[in-house]
Motif scaffolding. Structure first.
Motif, PDB file in Angstrom:
ATOM      1  N   LEU A  14       0.837  -1.240  -0.458  1.00 41.72           N
ATOM      2  CA  LEU A  14       0.140  -0.023  -0.015  1.00 41.72           C
ATOM      3  C   LEU A  14       1.150   1.209  -0.251  1.00 41.72           C
ATOM      4  O   LEU A  14       1.681   1.259  -0.046  1.00 41.72           O
ATOM      5  N   SER A  15       0.411   2.404  -0.245  1.00 43.16           N
ATOM      6  CA  SER A  15       1.120   3.937  -0.484  1.00 43.16           C
ATOM      7  C   SER A  15       1.297   4.394   0.701  1.00 43.16           C
ATOM      8  O   SER A  15       0.119   3.865   1.411  1.00 43.16           O
ATOM      9  N   PHE A  16       2.144   5.661   1.349  1.00 39.75           N
ATOM     10  CA  PHE A  16       2.051   6.190   2.566  1.00 39.75           C
ATOM     11  C   PHE A  16       0.953   6.490   2.659  1.00 39.75           C
ATOM     12  O   PHE A  16       0.029   6.554   4.089  1.00 39.75           O
ATOM     13  N   ALA A  17       0.465   7.749   2.106  1.00 42.21           N
ATOM     14  CA  ALA A  17      -0.624   8.062   2.337  1.00 42.21           C
ATOM     15  C   ALA A  17      -2.081   6.519   2.472  1.00 42.21           C
ATOM     16  O   ALA A  17      -2.454   7.515   3.003  1.00 42.21           O
ATOM     17  N   GLU A  18      -2.158   5.828   1.875  1.00 36.67           N
ATOM     18  CA  GLU A  18      -3.161   5.164   2.227  1.00 36.67           C
ATOM     19  C   GLU A  18      -3.096   4.896   3.465  1.00 36.67           C
ATOM     20  O   GLU A  18      -4.204   4.668   4.129  1.00 36.67           O
ATOM     21  N   VAL A  19      -2.100   4.352   3.956  1.00 38.16           N
ATOM     22  CA  VAL A  19      -1.701   3.557   5.314  1.00 38.16           C
ATOM     23  C   VAL A  19      -2.112   4.796   5.810  1.00 38.16           C
ATOM     24  O   VAL A  19      -2.375   4.405   7.109  1.00 38.16           O
ATOM     25  N   ALA A  20      -1.213   5.994   6.149  1.00 38.55           N
ATOM     26  CA  ALA A  20      -1.650   6.440   6.787  1.00 38.55           C
ATOM     27  C   ALA A  20      -2.815   7.231   6.960  1.00 38.55           C
ATOM     28  O   ALA A  20      -3.263   6.885   8.250  1.00 38.55           O
ATOM     29  N   ALA A  21      -3.755   7.808   5.839  1.00 40.16           N
ATOM     30  CA  ALA A  21      -5.246   7.466   6.149  1.00 40.16           C
ATOM     31  C   ALA A  21      -6.271   6.855   7.098  1.00 40.16           C
ATOM     32  O   ALA A  21      -6.328   7.283   7.992  1.00 40.16           O
ATOM     33  N   GLY A  22      -5.600   5.649   7.164  1.00 46.42           N
ATOM     34  CA  GLY A  22      -6.120   4.910   6.595  1.00 46.42           C
ATOM     35  C   GLY A  22      -5.913   4.889   9.034  1.00 46.42           C
ATOM     36  O   GLY A  22      -7.231   4.558   9.414  1.00 46.42           O
ATOM     37  N   PHE A  23      -5.248   5.446   9.367  1.00 47.38           N
ATOM     38  CA  PHE A  23      -4.209   5.014  10.549  1.00 47.38           C
ATOM     39  C   PHE A  23      -5.139   5.923  11.264  1.00 47.38           C
ATOM     40  O   PHE A  23      -5.831   6.283  12.486  1.00 47.38           O
ATOM     41  N   LEU A  24      -5.507   7.237  10.283  1.00 42.46           N
ATOM     42  CA  LEU A  24      -5.952   8.592  11.589  1.00 42.46           C
ATOM     43  C   LEU A  24      -7.151   7.997  11.423  1.00 42.46           C
ATOM     44  O   LEU A  24      -7.495   8.593  12.271  1.00 42.46           O
ATOM     45  N   ALA A  25      -7.946   7.672  10.278  1.00 48.35           N
ATOM     46  CA  ALA A  25      -9.311   7.558   9.768  1.00 48.35           C
ATOM     47  C   ALA A  25      -9.497   6.493  11.600  1.00 48.35           C
ATOM     48  O   ALA A  25     -10.174   6.971  12.128  1.00 48.35           O
ATOM     49  N   GLU A  26      -8.959   5.580  11.408  1.00 47.22           N
ATOM     50  CA  GLU A  26      -9.505   4.391  12.548  1.00 47.22           C
ATOM     51  C   GLU A  26      -9.022   5.322  13.978  1.00 47.22           C
ATOM     52  O   GLU A  26     -10.351   4.279  14.601  1.00 47.22           O
TER      53      GLU A  26
END
Lengths: 482, 245
Positions: free
Chosen positions: A252-264
């Protein structure tokens, strides 16, 4: 003061990362968090190591990056083993810097071996290595030098072994392939899962804690600091390793993983995942153009300065020798070190990279030009003098054209060296074809590396061909170098 | 150029290198319109003599005048361009074609293309060189042809004075005779005063209207060629002159 603070607030916050995948990821998390609060952000990821990132921060070229407490206290501040955050912040105050709350996980140095080999040799603790002198040890260059790395470890455990250096991202491939046996790792690296490596227990508690935390300039603004403090204690060891693995194992891209983490975590609900500029050809073209800009600017300056300098000094044997020696000395400075030395003078980005490339290009240009100018057939020079050609006319009609084959060869060498060396410029945020290489190294992703390496190689070949063309036009056949 | 009876005049000229005298108290005149051949062994000072005429070297004592004018110390280039210069092996620039070698000075002087072409064509004809040599490079010509191109270059700006430093010695003997003939024809046709330096007495007698015999930096005999040959007046000169018989 107020005006200055307001003026500063209008500037985007410049967030950097070092060139490890965790550093990219944590910086991306910080960037998206700030963006969700309406703060403009500029990403300057992939700086080539602790020294470069810290120098850039002190110089005010960036506003923040992610640092580890152990690195900060020992390698940067020289405070020793277990300095508290308060103690470090007292020291950082003088530079206008501040270390914020750590994320929570401890990404300490660790010693990794293949699971199969650990079982076969009965390796469980670091001290067990002493009984196996045939094991091949390679460590990242930084680990090999740092007092909290190999030199200290070797003393603490009394290990009689020898070790050699390697780029960290390549160490995993080497150990997975079985060509080396032991390497340093970061305890939360995603690659540990991918390559089925186990960590040896640090039973003498040699490695200090390496808690990741934002290291910021105090003048970045209260709102930014307040937002970043919410990241404190948001990740434990397992969660950090899982996020890293999502990037390096799942792709996964950094952006996707970061966004997922922040949302979760509800830190930035509905954070927008930028498409990430996935258009391969567009980024390839942009990187190539930037690469050409860096190399051509540096080369053009080196040719102009090199030729002028050579013409000024070639009649004075001592001066000529001194200048050639000095240019040679410049070339013995390792490129990454030269780039790092440029930061206090020129900041980060394209300017220091161009200056460094310029300095590298000088030697081939100056040496070839001076050699050619001083080895012209003296009888031709006597004729030129006796014919009544002035100094200037002799340079224009005799010296330069007769030196042309050698001068062109020097420029050609400089150009090719430049194209290769410019890939390292990404370590100081200059962009170019080094960008995908640095990212690829951080991700251990060969496809990324090739996106930079292949076009760079093609550029080098195109340059060779272009110079052959120039030579054919500019130099009569019988004078061309064979 | 001013009208002077003497193309070159040496008055009490001395020159030493590192304390060792190379020319010592030389008084000489080189008449306008004639070829004067300076003969001597190597080390006799004959090349130094040439270099004093075009200002490459400065005399330690005495004075050298060219057409009545002292060799200038500053801005010597315009002065040198009024003096043609050709050397052994021709000294052509290898990166220029033969034509470019010949016309370089005229271009720097700002001649028009028409004037350059007219003069170039005239010189080619005088030197009996085929038009094909123009676009070729010097290394593509025979030694004799290179030498003739070198003479064309020396004569391009129609100099009043021509300095020749052993220009024919690298050419084989058969070719040399042909070049002698061309040179004599051109020298008379152009009316150029010539100083020819050579170690070859036959060449000196063949081409020189006058002879100057140099030995160890001193002039031991000078005068019209016939007079020197028929009355050497000195054992060394007599021995030298007899070599050519």
């Amino acid at each position: 003061m107020l005006a200055a603070a307001a003026g500063h607030a209008a500037e985007p916050v410049r967030i950097a990362s070092k060139n490890s995948n965790e550093s990219y990821l944590l910086s991306e998390i910080a960037a998206q968090l700030l963006e969700s609060k309406g703060v403009a952000v500029e990403r300057r990821f992939g700086l080539g190591g602790t020294l470069i990132a810290f120098d850039a921060l002190v110089a005010g070229e960036i506003d923040l990056y992610m640092e580890y407490t152990g690195t900060l206290s020992q390698a940067i501040l020289k405070l020793g083993h277990e300095a508290s955050r308060e103690a470090m912040n007292r020291r950082l105050e003088g530079d206008g810097l501040r270390l914020l709350r750590p994320f929570g996980f401890n990404n300490t140095y660790a010693i990794a071996v293949r699971r199969g080999q650990a079982q076969a040799l009965g390796l469980a603790r670091i001290g067990d290595l002493a009984g196996h002198p045939a094991l091949k040890l390679v460590f990242s260059h930084e680990f090999l030098e740092r007092e909290d790395g190999w030199p200290g470890l070797k003393r603490a455990y009394g290990l009689p072994l020898r070790a050699t250096g390697i780029e960290h991202a390549l160490a995993y491939q080497a150990i997975a392939a079985g060509s080396v046996d032991v390497t340093d790792a970061y305890s939360t690296d995603g690659e540990l899962l991918r390559h089925d490596l186990v960590l040896l227990e640090d039973d003498r508690n040699f490695f200090p804690q390496y808690l990741a935390a934002p290291l910021v300039r105090a003048d970045v603004g209260a709102a930014v600091i307040e937002a970043l403090e919410t990241l404190g204690d948001s990740l434990d060891d397992g969660a950090a390793q899982a996020l890293n693995a999502a990037v390096v194992v799942d792709g996964l891209s950094f952006a996707e993983v970061a966004a997922g983490f922040l949302a979760e975590r509800g830190l930035a609900a509905g954070a927008v995942v930028a498409a990430g500029g996935d258009d391969l050809w567009r980024s390839l073209a942009a990187n190539t153009v930037q690469h050409l800009k860096l190399t051509l600017t540096a080369l053009g300056a080196a040719v102009a300065v090199g030729l002028l300098l050579s013409l000024l000094i070639f009649r004075r044997a001592v001066a000529a020798r001194l200048v050639v020696y000095f240019c040679g000395l410049l070339q013995t400075v390792p490129s990454i070190a030269l780039l790092a030395l440029m930061i206090p003078l020129f900041g980060i980005g394209a300017a220091p990279a161009v200056v460094a490339l310029f300095l590298y290009s000088l030697l081939p240009v100056v040496r070839n030009t001076v050699t050619a100018l001083t080895t012209i057939d003296p009888s031709l020079l006597r004729v030129a003098d006796a014919m009544g050609l002035s100094r200037r006319e002799q340079i224009r009609h005799v010296y330069l054209p007769l030196s042309m084959p050698s001068v062109l060869a020097g420029i050609r060498t400089a150009a090719v060296i430049n194209i290769g060396t410019a890939t390292l410029a990404a370590f100081i945020g200059a962009g170019g074809l080094g960008d995908p290489i640095v990212t690829g190294l951080a991700l251990n992703d060969v496809a990324f590396i090739l996106q930079g390496a292949v076009p760079a190689a093609l550029l080098a070949i195109a340059t060779e061909l272009a110079f052959e063309g120039v030579e054919r036009v500019a130099v009569p056949g019988h004078l061309r170098a064979r | 150029m001013t009208l002077a009876a003497e193309a070159v005049q040496f008055d009490g000229v001395a020159k030493a290198f590192a304390g060792a005298p190379v020319l010592d108290g030389v008084n000489l005149s080189f008449p306008t319109g004639l070829t004067t051949a300076v003969v001597g062994e190597s080390g006799s000072g004959k090349t130094t003599l040439l270099q004093l005429i075009n200002g490459v070297l400065r005399p330690d004592a005495g004075q050298v005048r060219v057409f009545g004018e002292a060799v200038p110390c500053q801005g010597v280039e315009p002065f040198r361009r009024r003096i043609g210069y050709a050397v052994q092996g021709a000294g052509l620039f290898p990166h220029l074609t033969n034509r470019q070698n010949v016309v370089l000075l005229a271009q720097l002087e700002g001649w028009t293309q028409d004037a350059i072409q007219a003069r170039y064509a005239e010189l080619l004809a005088e030197m009996d060189l085929p038009e094909e040599v123009s676009g070729r490079y010097p290394h593509q010509l025979s030694g004799g042809q290179q030498q003739r191109v070198g003479l064309c270059r020396a004569l391009m700006l129609k100099p009043g004075l021509l300095l020749l430093d052993e220009p024919f010695s690298a050419v084989d003997p058969i070719t040399r005779v042909g070049i002698y003939e061309r040179f004599e024809f051109v020298q008379r046709h152009e009316g150029v005063s010539t100083v020819l330096v050579t170690h070859d007495v036959r060449e000196a007698v063949r081409l020189g209207d006058r002879l100057v015999i140099l030995r160890s930096g001193r002039v031991i005999r000078s005068g019209p060629t016939d007079a020197v040959v028929s009355d050497p007046g000195d054992a060394y000169v007599e021995q030298l002159v007899n070599q050519q018989l």
